[in-house]
Design an enzyme around this catalytic site. Structure first.
Site, short mmCIF file in Angstrom:
data_model
loop_
_atom_site.label_atom_id
_atom_site.label_comp_id
_atom_site.label_asym_id
_atom_site.label_seq_id
_atom_site.Cartn_x
_atom_site.Cartn_y
_atom_site.Cartn_z
N HIS A 83 -7.47 -5.18 2.58
CA HIS A 83 -7.31 -4.79 1.26
C HIS A 83 -6.06 -4.17 1.16
O HIS A 83 -5.87 -3.19 2.69
CB HIS A 83 -8.95 -3.59 1.31
CG HIS A 83 -8.69 -3.34 -0.54
ND1 HIS A 83 -7.70 -2.60 -1.46
CD2 HIS A 83 -9.16 -3.80 -1.52
CE1 HIS A 83 -8.69 -2.50 -2.07
NE2 HIS A 83 -9.05 -3.55 -2.25
N GLY A 99 -6.54 -0.44 -9.79
CA GLY A 99 -7.33 0.92 -10.03
C GLY A 99 -6.15 1.89 -11.38
O GLY A 99 -5.84 2.68 -10.73
C1 PEP Z 1 -10.19 -2.91 -5.84
O1 PEP Z 1 -10.38 -1.81 -4.79
O2 PEP Z 1 -9.73 -3.99 -4.63
C2 PEP Z 1 -9.97 -3.36 -7.27
C3 PEP Z 1 -9.73 -3.92 -7.65
O3 PEP Z 1 -10.10 -2.36 -7.93
P1 PEP Z 1 -9.78 -1.95 -9.68
O4 PEP Z 1 -10.95 -2.45 -10.04
O5 PEP Z 1 -10.28 -0.36 -8.82
O6 PEP Z 1 -8.22 -2.33 -10.00
#
Ligand code: PEP
Length: 236
Positions: A93, A168
């Site tokens: 990630h 995010g």
């Molecule tokens: C994630 O944590 O993989 C992600 C895509 O976060 P968000 O949906 O908050 O952008």
């Protein structure tokens, strides 16, 4: 269609069980073709495994150690996750890559460890904003994939295309761009499911439900059950 929920470092272990019990209950009425997975912090996994047992929601961790059992204080082995009831795990990630300086090589080793314990890895790939600005997203994501495969070899694998600048931020990627990256990844790895991730929520998920993509990895919006229920309904 796959809906993968990434809780990140949110909620308390004591809140996880009741939340997941409700998810399990609600999900029994969701579209038959929808596949669900919940990726949670290590501390929550035990309670979640109990709450999700017998449900259609697969349980996953957000990371794992690249090492086997041994003197690795603070690390969590793939076999420990499998023993707890996890069947999947996130690998690489962007928050692990940036906050813990995880290299492609380390990520490749984690992929291999996950597979050897029978966990299905969901490898996260995606470019930073400066790369996107010059249109280098395809090459960047393919290079990340190649580097991980060089270490881990072929085997079961799912991919999540998550542009770093979209995570995010409330600024999701254009669905056509996500589709192009997905097609390139699928050309390299025929048969692999490719999810899109980056500021997906119930209001914009429909744009990403297209043949080139196999679902979404959802962070922030995954913490609200109403949002998850709305997204699930769209996946019918
Ligand atoms: C994630 O944590 O993989 C992600 C895509 O976060 P968000 O949906 O908050 O952008």
């Amino acid at each position: 269609m796959i809906l993968a929920l990434n809780w990140k470092m949110q909620l308390l272990p004591s809140q996880a069980g009741p939340w997941a019990e409700r998810l399990a209950e609600l999900s029994s009425n969701w579209p038959a073709g929808l596949e669900l997975a919940l990726f949670a912090p290590f501390t929550h996994l035990s309670a979640l495994a109990a709450a999700l047992r017998g449900s259609r929601v697969a349980l996953g961790a957000q990371d794992l150690s690249a090492e086997q059992f041994g003197a690795h204080t603070g690390d969590v082995a793939a076999e420990m996750l499998a023993d707890l009831g996890c069947s999947q795990v996130l690998v690489g990630h962007s928050e692990r890559r940036s906050e813990h300086a995880e290299s492609d090589r380390l990520i490749g080793r984690k992929l291999a460890r996950a597979r050897s314990a029978g966990l299905l890895p969901l490898l996260c790939l995606g470019e930073p904003w400066e790369v996107r600005q010059r249109g280098g997203q395809l090459e960047y994501s393919l290079a990340q994939l190649e580097a991980a495969l060089e270490v881990a070899g072929e085997g079961p694998l799912r991919l999540a295309y998550e542009p770093v600048w979209a995570i995010g931020t409330g600024k999701s990627c254009h669905p056509e761009d996500a589709a192009q990256v997905s097609l390139a990844l699928k050309r390299r790895l025929p048969g692999a499911a490719v999810l899109y991730g980056g500021s997906v929520n119930a209001a914009n998920l429909a744009q990403f439900l297209r043949p080139e993509l196999d679902g979404a990895l959802v962070g922030g919006a995954s913490l609200k059950l109403e949002q998850v229920a709305e997204m699930a309904a769209l996946c019918g």
